[in-house]
Scaffold this active site. Structure first.
Site, mmCIF file in Angstrom:
data_model
loop_
_atom_site.group_PDB
_atom_site.id
_atom_site.type_symbol
_atom_site.label_atom_id
_atom_site.label_comp_id
_atom_site.label_asym_id
_atom_site.label_seq_id
_atom_site.Cartn_x
_atom_site.Cartn_y
_atom_site.Cartn_z
ATOM 1 N N ASP A 17 0.835 -1.196 0.000
ATOM 2 C CA ASP A 17 0.000 0.000 0.000
ATOM 3 C C ASP A 17 0.875 1.253 0.000
ATOM 4 O O ASP A 17 1.539 1.559 0.999
ATOM 5 C CB ASP A 17 -0.897 -0.023 1.244
ATOM 6 N N ASP A 18 0.907 1.968 -1.121
ATOM 7 C CA ASP A 18 1.684 3.213 -1.267
ATOM 8 C C ASP A 18 3.187 2.966 -1.326
ATOM 9 O O ASP A 18 3.983 3.816 -0.921
ATOM 10 C CB ASP A 18 1.384 4.202 -0.142
ATOM 11 N N CYS A 57 -5.451 4.241 -4.267
ATOM 12 C CA CYS A 57 -5.569 2.844 -3.841
ATOM 13 C C CYS A 57 -6.838 2.119 -4.267
ATOM 14 O O CYS A 57 -6.771 1.127 -4.989
ATOM 15 C CB CYS A 57 -5.389 2.764 -2.335
ATOM 16 N N ARG A 61 -7.439 -1.148 -6.784
ATOM 17 C CA ARG A 61 -7.946 -2.416 -6.276
ATOM 18 C C ARG A 61 -9.197 -2.864 -7.031
ATOM 19 O O ARG A 61 -9.411 -4.058 -7.248
ATOM 20 C CB ARG A 61 -8.213 -2.293 -4.770
ATOM 21 N N LYS A 121 -6.108 -5.343 3.408
ATOM 22 C CA LYS A 121 -6.913 -4.158 3.107
ATOM 23 C C LYS A 121 -7.834 -4.400 1.920
ATOM 24 O O LYS A 121 -7.390 -4.693 0.821
ATOM 25 C CB LYS A 121 -5.984 -2.968 2.836
ATOM 26 N N HIS A 123 -10.970 -2.089 1.119
ATOM 27 C CA HIS A 123 -11.211 -0.726 0.634
ATOM 28 C C HIS A 123 -12.126 -0.681 -0.585
ATOM 29 O O HIS A 123 -12.025 0.209 -1.416
ATOM 30 C CB HIS A 123 -9.877 -0.018 0.333
ATOM 31 N N HIS A 226 1.385 2.326 4.101
ATOM 32 C CA HIS A 226 0.509 3.495 4.181
ATOM 33 C C HIS A 226 0.621 4.138 5.569
ATOM 34 O O HIS A 226 0.719 3.438 6.566
ATOM 35 C CB HIS A 226 -0.935 3.038 3.927
ATOM 36 N N ASP A 335 -0.031 -0.609 -5.076
ATOM 37 C CA ASP A 335 -1.326 -0.156 -5.607
ATOM 38 C C ASP A 335 -1.254 1.215 -6.259
ATOM 39 O O ASP A 335 -2.162 1.612 -6.995
ATOM 40 C CB ASP A 335 -2.397 -0.162 -4.512
ATOM 41 N N ASN A 336 -0.208 1.978 -5.991
ATOM 42 C CA ASN A 336 0.009 3.289 -6.621
ATOM 43 C C ASN A 336 1.401 3.763 -6.236
ATOM 44 O O ASN A 336 2.136 3.076 -5.522
ATOM 45 C CB ASN A 336 -1.050 4.315 -6.185
ATOM 46 N N LYS A 393 1.814 9.490 -5.721
ATOM 47 C CA LYS A 393 0.408 9.117 -5.569
ATOM 48 C C LYS A 393 -0.501 10.330 -5.722
ATOM 49 O O LYS A 393 -0.154 11.431 -5.359
ATOM 50 C CB LYS A 393 0.202 8.498 -4.181
#
Length: 598
Positions: A17-18, A57, A61, A121, A123, A226, A335-336, A393
């Site tokens: 994540d990130d 994110c 996803r 996660k 989301h 994150h 994810d980014n 991001k």
């Protein structure tokens, strides 16, 4: 029953994540990630350098789960952004959860005989009808909101109704759902990465004899790294002093490492670091306390990545112990791009954030990274991780959308294939669904699923590409995934991009960009440094035409600067982020009973 030898391949998709482009060792980082690195070196292992996702994110996803565009799947923007944007509220594809216009990959795999599990996660929806279980996972332990305290810590608020207030209301409580029920109380030893890896292993070990005869699809989306930046002390201490020279020095080291590894062109022109009012100043101009806290935040970030990798190792070791590793395709991706927001500088909201942090958290130098701290690392560290690309991001630049991807194929049939291969083939996260289905011997249902109309695939399978990669001894794979005229668009939060062949349109809002379309040649200028709009007017016009087609096809509402004067939808957007604090709890205050779903 199917014998183990003839069983279809398993799949494990791991999402960070990130995570920035160069945040893993095999992508040039000083952060220790031996387990991700080992996947890249393993038989048939491939590092992708031109893999693209959405710039935030949940849109990514949604694309990962469906193989189609985020504007179609329900995440045209994040629910947390839609709540403040009347122009997007009520628009198709902007529901803020994975909608019924799409079928999810675990639904198809479940129907095709796969055992489907996830931990991490989600989301993609907060309610039971939008949960991982509702979208095809037989076993799941999902973090539902965008972010949360990694230790499950929540301050004791003075005002139980009005606090924590904007921003913190959606990113503090670690709201989870296990299978079909909300988790009221997390384990005492909860730490996000540790727990998610342990849950995946538990889901695998708890399989019945019949389920063990099925191939499995495991989804392990970490919430690390994150913010809030938090990690076990022993993981953070490994990096003490490593970042004392600041983000500019780190950026130069990472760039040199990327060049030595052959992951970027040695003559690449990196985009300059973009700094606007409110962003951190130059390292040399900061006082010693500010530098120390900033370096500690980066040490904590490194500790989070390190700990995530350690947990990936636990899962890999388990697969090897039970004899499933060789028959498992493993994808590892972000994810980014790295998170570069200066949250404290946001107009009006920034003041509230700083007051809340001072009231309820301990962000002293010694306490950064602990459960009752709440920090992020800012734009300069993020741009060290996304270099040579532009920004990070939230922006549909290469820094926001180009991320690391490591693929370890099922190696049962790859006895003579070498690892550590590199490809610069352009591909996107939407390709993963058709690729997995192809490798599993299953078909996407097309435009109808269980009596409802659904969107078809927008991605393409990599099976031909992987076949070429398997047969070549070259370290650099020159095969392509998409034809030269393939077009793909991106848009989140008013920032957009469109790629066709070697050219890219980019739209960066004020103040980080000019808030107009720019044109770049990604083959010669991956850093997006030289705008060709004036020198290549025909190409610019052609791509603008492609943008208008894409915008209409998927339902982009508009870009930054285009939405002024758009009236709110008649139906007020249901702000379900307010539920996060109380959903699934028994002690809901009487003032809001009835507002929170059961």
């Amino acid at each position: 029953m199917t014998s183990r030898k003839s069983k279809k391949p398993n799949f494990l998709i791991i999402v960070a994540d990130d995570l920035g482009f160069s945040d893993c060792g095999c992508y040039g980082s000083e952060i220790q990630t031996p387990n991700v690195d080992a996947l890249a070196k393993d038989t048939g292992g491939i590092r992708f350098t031109n893999f693209h996702v959405a710039s935030m994110c949940s849109p990514t996803r949604s694309m990962l789960m469906t193989g189609t565009d985020n504007h179609i799947a329900g995440l045209g923007s994040l629910a947390e952004i839609i709540r403040h944007s009347p122009a997007h509220q009520g628009k198709p594809g902007h529901e803020g959860y994975l909608n019924d216009r799409v079928v999810a990959l675990p639904e198809i795999l479940r129907d095709g005989g796969y055992h489907t599990i996830m931990a991490g996660k989600w989301h993609l929806g907060l309610t039971k009808k939008h949960s991982p279980h509702a979208r095809g996972f037989k076993r799941s332990f999902g973090l539902l909101p965008a972010a949360a305290n990694h230790y499950g810590y929540e301050p004791q608020y003075e005002d139980q109704i009005k606090e924590p207030g904007p921003f913190f209301d959606a990113v503090t409580r670690a709201l989870h759902m296990e299978d079909t029920e909300y988790v009221e109380e997390l384990p005492e030893d909860f730490y996000s990465s540790d727990t998610y890896a342990s849950k995946i292993i538990q889901h695998l070990s708890d399989r019945t004899p019949e389920e063990k005869e099925q191939p499995f699809f495991a989804y392990l989306p970490f919430s690390a790294p994150h913010w809030p930046l938090q990690a076990p002390k022993e993981s953070v201490e490994k990096y003490k002093g490593v970042y004392d020279d600041g983000p500019a020095a780190l950026r130069l080291k990472r760039l040199e490492s990327l060049k030595k590894l052959g992951l970027v062109d040695p003559n690449v022109k990196p985009h300059e670091v973009v700094i606007v009012q409110g962003d951190p100043g130059e390292w040399e101009d900061l006082d010693s306390e500010t530098r120390a806290k900033s370096a500690r935040a980066m040490e904590t970030y490194a500790g989070m990545v390190d700990r995530m990798d350690w947990n990936i190792g636990k899962v890999i070791n388990y697969l090897k112990e039970v004899g499933e590793y060789d028959n498992t395709y493993i994808f590892f991706m972000s994810d980014n791009g790295a998170e570069g927001a200066s949250i404290e500088a946001r107009p009006v909201l920034g003041e509230h954030i700083l007051e809340h942090l001072a009231k309820y958290y301990n962000n002293s130098l010694e306490n950064i990274g602990r459960k009752d701290s709440f920090v992020w690392y800012g734009t300069r560290w993020a741009q060290a991780a996304t270099a040579p690309s532009r920004l990070h991001k939230r922006f549909s630049t290469e820094g926001g959308c180009r991320v690391p991807l490591v693929l370890k194929p099922a190696s049962r049939k790859l006895k003579n294939a070498s690892g550590s291969k590199i490809t610069n083939a352009f591909c996107t996260v939407m390709d993963i669904v058709p690729t997995v289905l192809d490798l599993a011997g299953l078909k996407h249902p097309g435009t109808e699923y269980k009596g409802r109309a659904i969107a078809g695939l927008r991605g393409a399978s990599w099976t031909r590409f992987l076949s070429v990669a398997r047969e070549t001894d070259n370290k650099v794979i020159t095969a392509t995934v998409h034809p030269p005229d393939y077009v793909v668009g991106f848009e989140v939060a008013g920032s957009a991009g469109l790629i066709k062949g070697r050219y890219k349109l980019t739209y960066v809002p004020f103040p980080k960009g000019p808030q107009r379309w720019e044109l770049f040649d990604l083959e010669t200028d991956p850093g997006e440094t030289t705008d060709l709009k004036e020198s290549e007017p025909q190409i610019f016009a052609e791509l603008l035409g492609e943008w208008e087609k894409y915008k209409k096809e998927v339902g982009v509402v508009g870009l930054a600067g285009e939405l002024d004067g758009i009236e709110p939808n008649v139906d007020e957007f249901e702000d379900f982020t307010k539920w996060i604090r109380w959903i699934g709890k028994k002690d809901v205050p009487p003032q809001i009973v009835g507002q929170v779903p059961a």
